[in-house]
Design an enzyme around this catalytic site. Structure first.
Site, PDB file in Angstrom:
ATOM      1  N   CYS A  83     -10.561   1.539  -4.331  1.00  0.00           N
ATOM      2  CA  CYS A  83      -9.558   1.988  -5.091  1.00  0.00           C
ATOM      3  C   CYS A  83      -8.602   2.561  -2.802  1.00  0.00           C
ATOM      4  CB  CYS A  83      -9.724   3.914  -5.063  1.00  0.00           C
ATOM      5  SG  CYS A  83     -10.634   3.889  -6.516  1.00  0.00           S
ATOM      6  N   CYS A  86      -5.249   0.322  -2.171  1.00  0.00           N
ATOM      7  CA  CYS A  86      -4.607  -0.038  -2.453  1.00  0.00           C
ATOM      8  C   CYS A  86      -3.762   1.173  -2.687  1.00  0.00           C
ATOM      9  CB  CYS A  86      -4.284  -0.018  -4.600  1.00  0.00           C
ATOM     10  SG  CYS A  86      -4.037  -1.400  -5.117  1.00  0.00           S
ATOM     11  N   HIS A  87      -4.736   2.679  -2.482  1.00  0.00           N
ATOM     12  CA  HIS A  87      -3.915   4.313  -2.193  1.00  0.00           C
ATOM     13  C   HIS A  87      -4.474   4.658  -0.648  1.00  0.00           C
ATOM     14  CE1 HIS A  87      -3.819   4.450  -6.734  1.00  0.00           C
ATOM     15  NE2 HIS A  87      -4.404   3.865  -6.807  1.00  0.00           N
ATOM     16  N   MET A 124      -2.300   0.614 -12.743  1.00  0.00           N
ATOM     17  CA  MET A 124      -3.377   0.796 -12.967  1.00  0.00           C
ATOM     18  C   MET A 124      -4.306   0.169 -13.711  1.00  0.00           C
ATOM     19  SD  MET A 124      -5.352   3.126 -11.241  1.00  0.00           S
ATOM     20  CE  MET A 124      -6.348   4.810 -11.957  1.00  0.00           C
ATOM     21  N   HIS A 367       2.157  -8.588   5.819  1.00  0.00           N
ATOM     22  CA  HIS A 367       0.709  -9.235   5.610  1.00  0.00           C
ATOM     23  C   HIS A 367       0.505 -10.070   6.246  1.00  0.00           C
ATOM     24  CE1 HIS A 367      -2.825  -8.520   3.480  1.00  0.00           C
ATOM     25  NE2 HIS A 367      -2.779 -10.245   3.366  1.00  0.00           N
ATOM     26  N   HIS A 409       2.888 -13.891  -0.774  1.00  0.00           N
ATOM     27  CA  HIS A 409       1.839 -14.004  -0.130  1.00  0.00           C
ATOM     28  C   HIS A 409       1.088 -15.708   0.273  1.00  0.00           C
ATOM     29  CE1 HIS A 409      -2.515 -14.926   0.405  1.00  0.00           C
ATOM     30  NE2 HIS A 409      -2.900 -13.031   0.721  1.00  0.00           N
TER      31      HIS A 409
END
Length: 585
Positions: A83, A86-87, A124, A367, A409
């Site tokens: 997790c 992402c979080h 999700m 990124h 990306h």
């Protein structure tokens, strides 16, 4: 959270209508905040964090549902494995939304269990209904995210020096090249799950050495001289490999943080001095900081934190991770891209005792990226803003921000000359099937400079890398995170001279001739050899399945060679020495 495992433990079995009712009662807030997240993007950002086994400061919230110590420890491991990408480590939100107690306590356990079990249109994963988490795990995770996030330790100079090893001191290293390898055509291939890189002779297609490194090496970079290879694992370990040795191997190593992604070395040589190979730099995800090191030994010299305010909102962010780093060719500067705050830092390393930094704001979440053909403009993806920022390394400013497709990306991207628009730089996307072409010549093609001049259509989203070469007439794109195996196991090739005719599909995984052992056989990262007449691909399966490297003749687009070896375990990224050293892509 990663789609490879359910986040929470077992939960009560609920009919779909009951689940919808709970979402509606709670306002459906999570599900409505962000829509249409591509499965490939979820998989990419939800890869395991290196922090899963790190001791942390724990603070229980008395208002949260009770948990035993064993439950808390298990839930913490699941969170960092599935997790955190992402979080966020502190659950403040990154690609995914914030999961701090002020939000989760208000939702309540029943809502959270349904959200975790069934997923949402926002991207999700449906952890329980997919069979990736048990009902008990879902329940446990719903309780866990109502407690205060455990705090990982900081990591400073003293911590780094405890891990710093000079295996072969500079004075004991070879004074000349001691092997007969064509060093400029060596490939450094990441063996992701074994914590190694394979050094492969590009001429003979034989493995030279398997070198022990950090876990899940993210990138390989070359010193300005081309002698030293630097690799960095996701666990923050940097390895320095001497390619002059009879058998190239480690000569120094250090761990610069608890989780990391980026490394490079100083390349400037000019009126302000000769800094080639003098310094190395590595950026950390945790703690959020970058470290400048001695280029010969990796001795840590300067650590700089990146916590600060987000571009635009001017809100404080406690966890702005350092993403890509490159070395400027115009000035003694490192170009450091900070993910969550959306800032590019031009770090002047000419005097570490009086460090000067130019801060350029663009857009979150910065990124990866690469230079344009002139190496003046660094093209960096703000992937969840669907933008590409062009950083002018000569003038030290933001040249432009260009809107592109969903979740760009690029890897390092691809440079080529378009028949109409002149020099362009290209990126693929995780979130859609397009390839964006951006003009990069503000002198002879001013009307097209830093604009999206064209969009190519590929087979689908889930692309990670795109590649061309000055001596090639082809543009290659992979899609290893596409859910369709026919797409993830192949690559597409465009003819630069006639882009309108569409693409040709190369069945790379099929050409690899691997056993039908159930491996994913995802094809990833096209990489040219030095001559620009071969393209190498990794066929990436699980660590207990067969993988391979496939070499294609760029002129004929036919299979040229397959490299198989039981030591090639989970090969992913690979980097040609000459092309990486000289930023050829």
């Amino acid at each position: 959270m990663n789609a490879s495992r359910t986040l929470f433990g077992p939960m009560p079995v609920l009919a779909p209508l009951a689940a919808v009712a709970i979402f509606a009662a709670a306002g459906g807030a999570f599900a409505q905040e962000k829509k249409d997240v591509a499965p490939g993007d979820v998989k990419y950002h939800a890869a395991p964090s290196a922090l899963a086994g790190v001791p942390m400061v724990e603070s229980r919230n008395p208002k949260a549902p009770p948990m035993t110590q064993a439950e808390f420890d298990t839930a913490r491991q699941i969170y960092f494995e599935r997790c955190a990408g992402c979080h966020g480590v502190l659950r403040k939100g990154a690609t995914g939304k914030a999961l701090t107690p002020d939000i989760t306590l208000a939702r309540g356990s029943d809502y959270l269990k349904v959200f975790i079990a069934y997923g949402s249109p926002a991207g999700m994963p449906n952890w329980q209904t997919s069979g990736e988490m048990t009902e008990q795990e879902v329940d446990m995770m719903a309780r866990y995210i109502q407690h205060d996030p455990p705090l990982p330790p900081e990591y400073g100079l003293e911590d780094m020096k405890k891990t710093w090893k000079v295996i072969v001191p500079p004075e004991q290293r070879p004074k000349k090249k001691m092997n007969r390898y064509n060093i400029e055509n060596i490939f450094s291939t990441t063996l992701r799950d074994t914590g190694e890189v394979a050094l492969v002779d590009g001429d003979t297609k034989q493995i030279i050495n398997i070198v022990k490194t950090g876990y899940a090496v993210h990138i390989s970079r070359l010193s300005a001289s081309g002698r030293y290879l630097f690799v960095i694992g996701r666990d923050g370990k940097v390895n320095m490999i001497d390619l002059w040795m009879e058998k190239p191997d480690n000569v120094a190593e250090i761990r610069v943080g608890l989780e990391a992604r980026s490394v490079d070395t100083s390349k400037y040589k000019g009126k302000l001095g000769d800094f080639t190979d003098k310094y190395a730099i590595a950026g950390s995800y945790w703690p959020p900081q970058y470290t400048i090191m001695n280029g010969d030994t990796l001795e840590p010299l300067k650590i700089v934190g990146t916590r600060g305010m987000v571009v635009g909102t001017q809100e404080y962010h406690p966890e702005p991770r350092v993403a890509s780093i490159v070395a400027s060719h115009f000035k003694p500067e490192f170009v450091v891209n900070v993910k969550e705050t959306g800032k590019t830092l031009l770090v002047d390393y000419s005097n570490l005792d009086a460090l000067k930094t130019t801060e350029i704001g663009s857009a979150p979440f910065l990124h990866d990226g690469g230079w344009d053909a002139t190496k003046r403009y660094f093209m960096v993806a703000a992937n969840n803003s669907n933008k590409i920022a062009a950083i002018d390394a000569r003038d030290g400013k933001l040249a432009a921000i260009t809107e592109v497709g969903k979740i760009p990306h690029p890897g390092r991207g691809a440079n080529f000359v378009h028949p109409t628009f002149g020099p362009v730089w290209a990126t693929g996307h995780l979130g859609d099937e397009t390839i964006s072409l951006i003009g990069t010549d503000p002198v002879k093609h001013k009307a097209y400079a830093f604009k999206q001049v064209a969009k190519l259509t590929g087979p689908g989203g889930g692309a990670l890398f795109i590649k061309s070469h000055p001596k090639s007439t082809h543009l290659y794109s992979d899609a290893p995170l596409n859910p369709d195996p026919k797409i993830s196991q192949s690559v597409v090739v465009f003819d630069i001279r006639n882009l309108d005719k569409g693409y040709t599909v190369l069945p790379i995984a099929e050409w690899a001739g691997l056993p039908d052992d159930g491996g994913a056989k995802r094809v990833v990262q096209p990489e040219f050899n030095k001559a620009g007449d071969e393209v190498w691909f990794a066929v990436w399966s699980a660590k207990d399945k067969a993988s391979a490297l496939v070499v294609v003749d760029d002129r004929t687009l036919k299979l040229k060679a397959v490299i198989k070896d039981p030591r090639l375990i989970t090969p992913t990224g690979h980097f040609n020495v000459y092309n990486t050293q000289n930023d050829v892509y």
